[in-house]
Design a protein around this motif. Structure first.
Motif, PDB file in Angstrom:
ATOM      1  N   GLN B 260     131.563  45.547  71.198  1.00 53.98           N
ATOM      2  CA  GLN B 260     131.266  44.781  72.411  1.00 53.98           C
ATOM      3  C   GLN B 260     130.154  45.414  73.224  1.00 53.98           C
ATOM      4  N   HIS B 261     129.415  46.331  72.623  1.00 54.34           N
ATOM      5  CA  HIS B 261     128.261  46.900  73.323  1.00 54.34           C
ATOM      6  C   HIS B 261     127.109  47.055  72.327  1.00 54.34           C
ATOM      7  N   PRO B 262     125.887  46.651  72.722  1.00 50.11           N
ATOM      8  CA  PRO B 262     124.750  46.745  71.799  1.00 50.11           C
ATOM      9  C   PRO B 262     124.509  48.171  71.285  1.00 50.11           C
ATOM     10  N   TYR B 263     124.839  49.181  72.102  1.00 47.68           N
ATOM     11  CA  TYR B 263     124.624  50.566  71.656  1.00 47.68           C
ATOM     12  C   TYR B 263     125.558  50.911  70.497  1.00 47.68           C
ATOM     13  N   GLY B 298     118.954  50.232  86.515  1.00 47.92           N
ATOM     14  CA  GLY B 298     119.803  49.204  85.920  1.00 47.92           C
ATOM     15  C   GLY B 298     120.676  49.773  84.825  1.00 47.92           C
ATOM     16  N   CYS B 299     120.834  49.022  83.735  1.00 44.91           N
ATOM     17  CA  CYS B 299     121.618  49.510  82.601  1.00 44.91           C
ATOM     18  C   CYS B 299     120.850  50.649  81.930  1.00 44.91           C
ATOM     19  N   TYR B 300     121.525  51.807  81.749  1.00 43.24           N
ATOM     20  CA  TYR B 300     120.848  52.966  81.168  1.00 43.24           C
ATOM     21  C   TYR B 300     120.304  52.663  79.765  1.00 43.24           C
ATOM     22  N   PHE B 301     120.883  51.687  79.106  1.00 43.35           N
ATOM     23  CA  PHE B 301     120.472  51.409  77.718  1.00 43.35           C
ATOM     24  C   PHE B 301     119.333  50.399  77.664  1.00 43.35           C
ATOM     25  N   ASN B 302     118.941  49.815  78.808  1.00 45.05           N
ATOM     26  CA  ASN B 302     118.021  48.669  78.727  1.00 45.05           C
ATOM     27  C   ASN B 302     116.678  48.943  78.028  1.00 45.05           C
ATOM     28  N   PRO B 303     116.052  50.159  78.149  1.00 41.70           N
ATOM     29  CA  PRO B 303     114.762  50.329  77.468  1.00 41.70           C
ATOM     30  C   PRO B 303     114.857  50.247  75.937  1.00 41.70           C
ATOM     31  N   ARG B 311     117.991  40.888  84.372  1.00 38.53           N
ATOM     32  CA  ARG B 311     119.138  41.378  85.135  1.00 38.53           C
ATOM     33  C   ARG B 311     119.468  42.837  84.765  1.00 38.53           C
ATOM     34  N   CYS B 312     119.307  43.179  83.459  1.00 35.15           N
ATOM     35  CA  CYS B 312     119.670  44.511  82.972  1.00 35.15           C
ATOM     36  C   CYS B 312     118.782  45.593  83.564  1.00 35.15           C
ATOM     37  N   ARG B 313     117.561  45.223  83.958  1.00 38.12           N
ATOM     38  CA  ARG B 313     116.622  46.219  84.478  1.00 38.12           C
ATOM     39  C   ARG B 313     116.865  46.536  85.948  1.00 38.12           C
ATOM     40  N   CYS B 330     128.603  46.339  79.496  1.00 42.78           N
ATOM     41  CA  CYS B 330     127.439  45.491  79.232  1.00 42.78           C
ATOM     42  C   CYS B 330     127.661  44.175  79.949  1.00 42.78           C
ATOM     43  N   HIS B 331     126.599  43.680  80.609  1.00 43.32           N
ATOM     44  CA  HIS B 331     126.719  42.423  81.343  1.00 43.32           C
ATOM     45  C   HIS B 331     127.178  41.276  80.455  1.00 43.32           C
ATOM     46  N   PHE B 332     126.790  41.334  79.181  1.00 42.49           N
ATOM     47  CA  PHE B 332     127.004  40.161  78.327  1.00 42.49           C
ATOM     48  C   PHE B 332     128.142  40.340  77.330  1.00 42.49           C
ATOM     49  N   ALA B 333     128.923  41.405  77.504  1.00 43.34           N
ATOM     50  CA  ALA B 333     130.041  41.634  76.590  1.00 43.34           C
ATOM     51  C   ALA B 333     130.994  40.443  76.666  1.00 43.34           C
TER      52      ALA B 333
HETATM   53  S1  SF4 Z   1     123.607  45.284  80.050  1.00 43.71           S
HETATM   54 FE1  SF4 Z   1     121.736  44.441  79.184  1.00 43.71          FE
HETATM   55  S2  SF4 Z   1     120.519  46.238  78.554  1.00 43.71           S
HETATM   56 FE2  SF4 Z   1     122.608  46.929  78.942  1.00 43.71          FE
HETATM   57  S3  SF4 Z   1     123.555  46.875  76.940  1.00 43.71           S
HETATM   58 FE3  SF4 Z   1     124.013  44.902  77.893  1.00 43.71          FE
HETATM   59  S4  SF4 Z   1     122.367  43.558  77.225  1.00 43.71           S
HETATM   60 FE4  SF4 Z   1     121.696  45.638  76.778  1.00 43.71          FE
END
Ligand code: SF4
Ligand SMILES: Nc1ncnc2c1ncn2[C@@H]1O[C@H](COP(=O)(O)OP(=O)(O)OP(=O)(O)O)[C@@H](O)[C@H]1O
Ligand SMILES: Nc1ncnc2c1ncn2[C@@H]1O[C@H](COP(=O)(O)OP(=O)(O)OP(=O)(O)O)[C@@H](O)[C@H]1O
Ligand code: SF4
Ligand SMILES: [Mg+2]
Ligand SMILES: [Mg+2]
Lengths: 362, 338
Positions: B260-263, B298-303, B311-313, B330-333
């Motif tokens: 549930q997280h892109p990372y 924003g989200c530490y992973f966004n770059p 929104r993530c930035r 994550c906003h989109f989880a």
């Molecule tokens: S909040 Fe945005 S940048 Fe952070 S992990 Fe989710 S989709 Fe990627």
């Protein structure tokens, strides 16, 4: 039929490197360590050859022997290392001379030429490979000036400025951002991933025909590893450089190599195309090694199949087949004779009496 | 199994808002000019008998978090509630050294480099017996008996106790390190990359040993590693860390079925499949872990995130429960497949 040669050998391509019955020993006070004990394999032009085996099985020593870099009290005691050199003055491959590296004086001019200019090594300890007192850029510039003939046109000597420009280009090629600034860094100022890339740039500075990468990703993260592997794959595709890739990570081997050599106690147990090694392994050692890795798909929290017993101490190598004390398929003849590496099926070779009766004479 | 059964009983360890900042100093006067936020608000619980895997790239704060729990270093903030053998709940984060001492025996550590953690000039008897000595347990004779028992437990011969560490292979040394960690009968074992330096064949032996010991001695493990296949094999639940924070926490099967997280998804894709027919080279995670001294807005992973949006930035996501027991930062989880 019994003498069917494997595909790679049967093809009209001649190997770039051909190691035959290589033996390297270290004479220590406590006894003789036979680190490499009759190893044979070929590297074809442009091939990525994966060498896999447990710690201490002789992978690094074999590679140091290929570069005549075995340190005292180690010595090449037998065998041949045929290397097809770069054709003179851009001539075609047929005019290339083949030398036996095992017979060359380690510090002679030919060996120095080959070491710096035709075979490059990415060593197992990247930290030790760069000097801490010079910038990484300066060290690469020196290497380019020393073997400058690869880069200059018409026999002219390269200037320092030109060597520096080439270095910046190499840094860009291996994916280092801000190369103009980065080449003035010291190795200890770079992150693990950047240091590994700088190391690869250094290895490429001599435009090698053969690149030996000794565990180039063992000390770094999976994500950085994926980047470095992609980089090496790309370089291989673009320049057709042959690569010997050493690792004990079977995942890395599966993703990188087209042909695989499996070593155990200084000998080749099995070799063949990567798909056959993973999907139709013939040697009991290869089979055991493949079973012992946890995968991303297997059942969790259950005991993994292990290879019984421990790796023997280098001073007491078992007689006969070196794997016999740990082999699940051991037969009465195995402790008494050493199986030789023989063709098995159409594409593999294996040293095991399950598949043939040929005893190693050496 | 152990995860679900234990979920109902009170946890052995409850970490809340854990923080560890290292000061960055400049100049002759060592003026503090900023902070490395190595661990910045980590929450998790650990049930008795459970294994929690902690994964993430180099520098994301795994070792720092573990060292806080062991109180090898003092946390900057947060609490580490621990249920002691005699049923009290104490906060390891703020306990005075004198009160901490009796608990040292209950919480032990297994290190990555078994050689570095063993004293080369001491025999196995003294190396393995040292935690007993430090905790004032037993006389020399009793300690020798205990060391013999421990060596047998980890599959080594008791006669080995008079030998020195250099006489052993990497896998044997890691067994010695495990024996040493178990000397005081700990309840919680923190293992920081215990098999990373080992060959696959030896790695399998050590993982099997840890699983067997856990079942036999009812141990609770915090298992730190960067190899996802190893962590997956041994853990009931997995916590994924990025720049000092947890970005995902879930049961192992749920995490791998649907990250549930892109990372987390990127980490999984980076593991080279041990099968040449499976090509695992698509969409490599580019870039590096940002410095915890200056994390991105924003989200530490966004770059590095391939799903990042405007929104993530600007807006930092919070750790949310997406499904029962499954947390993501994550906003989109829950709305997207990663
Ligand atoms: S909040 Fe945005 S940048 Fe952070 S992990 Fe989710 S989709 Fe990627
Ligand atoms: N300088 C040396 N002096 C004595 N013995 C040595 C020396 N270098 C290597 N050896 C021995 O030679 C054998 C093969 O070592 P080698 O370094 O080639 O193993 P390896 O397969 O590269 O292992 P690893 O995966 O740990 O790098 C080992 O038994 C090792 O102890
Ligand atoms: N004593 C210290 N002083 C200053 N910064 C530190 C100190 N210890 C760790 N750090 C920093 O804190 C961050 C987290 O480090 P930590 O060692 O916890 O990471 P890790 O996840 O264990 O990494 P690895 O996988 O490399 O072991 C890093 O940026 C590191 O540089
Ligand atoms: S030769 Fe015998 S001992 Fe060696 S691998 Fe084959 S079956 Fe096993
Ligand atoms: Mg090596
Ligand atoms: Mg660490």
């Amino acid at each position: 039929m019994a003498l069917d040669r494997p595909m790679a050998v049967a093809s009209t391509l001649r190997p770039l490197l051909s190691v035959r019955n290589l033996r390297v020993s270290f004479a220590l006070d406590e006894g003789l360590v036979r680190a490499v004990d009759g190893t044979s394999f070929d590297v074809m032009p442009g091939q990525v050859l994966g060498v896999v085996g447990e710690s201490g099985c002789g992978k690094s020593v074999t590679m140091r022997a290929i570069l005549q870099l075995v340190e005292r009290p180690g010595r090449i005691t037998a065998g041949e290392i045929h290397f097809r050199r770069r054709p003179p003055n851009g001539g075609d491959e047929d005019s290339a001379e083949t030398v036996d590296i095992a017979r060359l004086p380690p510090r002679g001019p030919v060996m120095r030429d080959i070491r710096g200019g035709e075979i490059a090594l990415i060593p197992q300890e990247p930290m030790a490979a760069f000097s801490p007192v010079h910038t990484v850029g300066d060290q690469i510039v020196e290497a380019i000036l020393l073997h400058g003939q690869r880069w200059q046109e018409g026999g002219r000597k390269l200037t320092r400025r030109e060597a520096r420009d080439i270095t910046v280009g190499l840094f860009r090629d291996v994916g280092i951002s801000m190369p103009e600034q980065r080449i003035d860094a010291f190795s200890w100022q770079l992150s693990g991933g950047l240091r590994q890339r700088a190391m690869i740039a250094m290895a490429l500075s001599c435009k090698p025909r053969l690149l030996i990468a000794d565990e180039p990703t063992t000390a770094i993260d999976v994500t950085t590893q994926a980047q470095v592997l992609a980089l090496l794959r790309d370089l291989q595709a673009r320049h057709g450089t042959a690569i010997i890739f050493i690792t004990h990570d079977l995942g890395v081997i599966a993703q990188m190599a087209s042909y695989v050599v499996v070593m155990y106690l200084g000998r080749v147990m099995e070799e063949g195309p990567v798909d056959d090694i993973f999907h139709a392994p013939r040697h009991p050692y290869t089979r055991a090694l493949l079973r012992s890795i946890p995968s991303l798909y297997g059942e969790t929290r259950v005991a993994l199949p292990v290879i019984s017993g421990a790796l023997p101490h280098p001073f007491n190598r078992p007689p006969g087949c070196p794997f016999h004390p740990r082999c699940p398929d051991v037969m009465t003849k195995c402790p008494g004779a050493v199986p030789s590496l023989q063709p098995v099926g159409t594409s593999q070779l294996a040293s095991c009496f399950l598949h043939h009766d040929v005893v190693d004479a050496g | 199994m152990s995860g679900t059964a234990a979920a109902s009983s009170p946890p052995l360890l409850e970490v809340r808002g854990l923080q560890k900042f290292f000061p960055i100093t400049r100049g002759f006067l060592q003026r503090v000019v900023g902070h490395v936020r190595a661990v910045d608000g980590v929450d998790f619980t650990l049930a008795e008998g459970e294994t929690l895997g902690l994964v993430g790239e180099s520098g994301c704060g795994k070792t720092t978090a573990s060292r806080c729990i062991l109180r090898a270093i003092d946390p900057t903030g947060g609490s580490i509630l621990y249920r002691t053998r005699d049923g009290r709940t104490v906060d390891l984060a703020t306990l005075a050294p004198r009160e901490l001492l009796p608990l040292r025996a209950e919480i032990q550590m297994i290190f990555q480099d078994p050689f570095g953690s063993l004293n080369p000039r001491m025999t196995l008897l003294d190396n393995v017996g040292e935690p007993l000595l430090v905790n004032g347990m037993g006389n020399r004779r009793e300690r020798a008996d205990r060391v013999a028992e421990l060596l047998r437990l980890v599959g080594l011969r008791p006669e080995f106790m008079h030998r020195f560490p250099h006489a052993f292979s990497g896998g044997q040394r890691q067994r010695i390190g495990i024996a040493r960690a178990l000397a005081t009968n700990p309840r919680l074992v923190v293992a920081d990359e215990p098999v990373s330096a080992l060959d696959v064949s030896i790695q399998a032996q050590v993982l099997n040993l840890l699983l067997e010991l856990q079942a036999r001695l009812k141990l609770t493990f915090l298992f730190v590693a960067h190899d996802l296949s190893v962590v997956r094999h041994i853990s009931d639940r997995i916590a994924v860390m990025y720049v000092g924070q947890l970005v995902e926490l879930a049961r192992t099967d749920a995490l791998f079925r649907r990250p549930q997280h892109p990372y987390t998804a990127a980490l999984m894709r980076a593991v080279p499949a041990a099968d040449p027919r499976v090509r695992s080279d698509d969409a490599i995670l580019a870039g590096e872990v940002p410095s915890p001294a200056a994390p991105p807005q924003g989200c530490y992973f966004n770059p590095r995130c391939r799903h990042a949006q405007q929104r993530c930035r600007v807006e930092a996501p919070a750790l949310r429960e997406i499904a029962p027991g499954h947390f993501s930062r994550c906003h989109f989880a829950g709305e997207m497949e990663f």
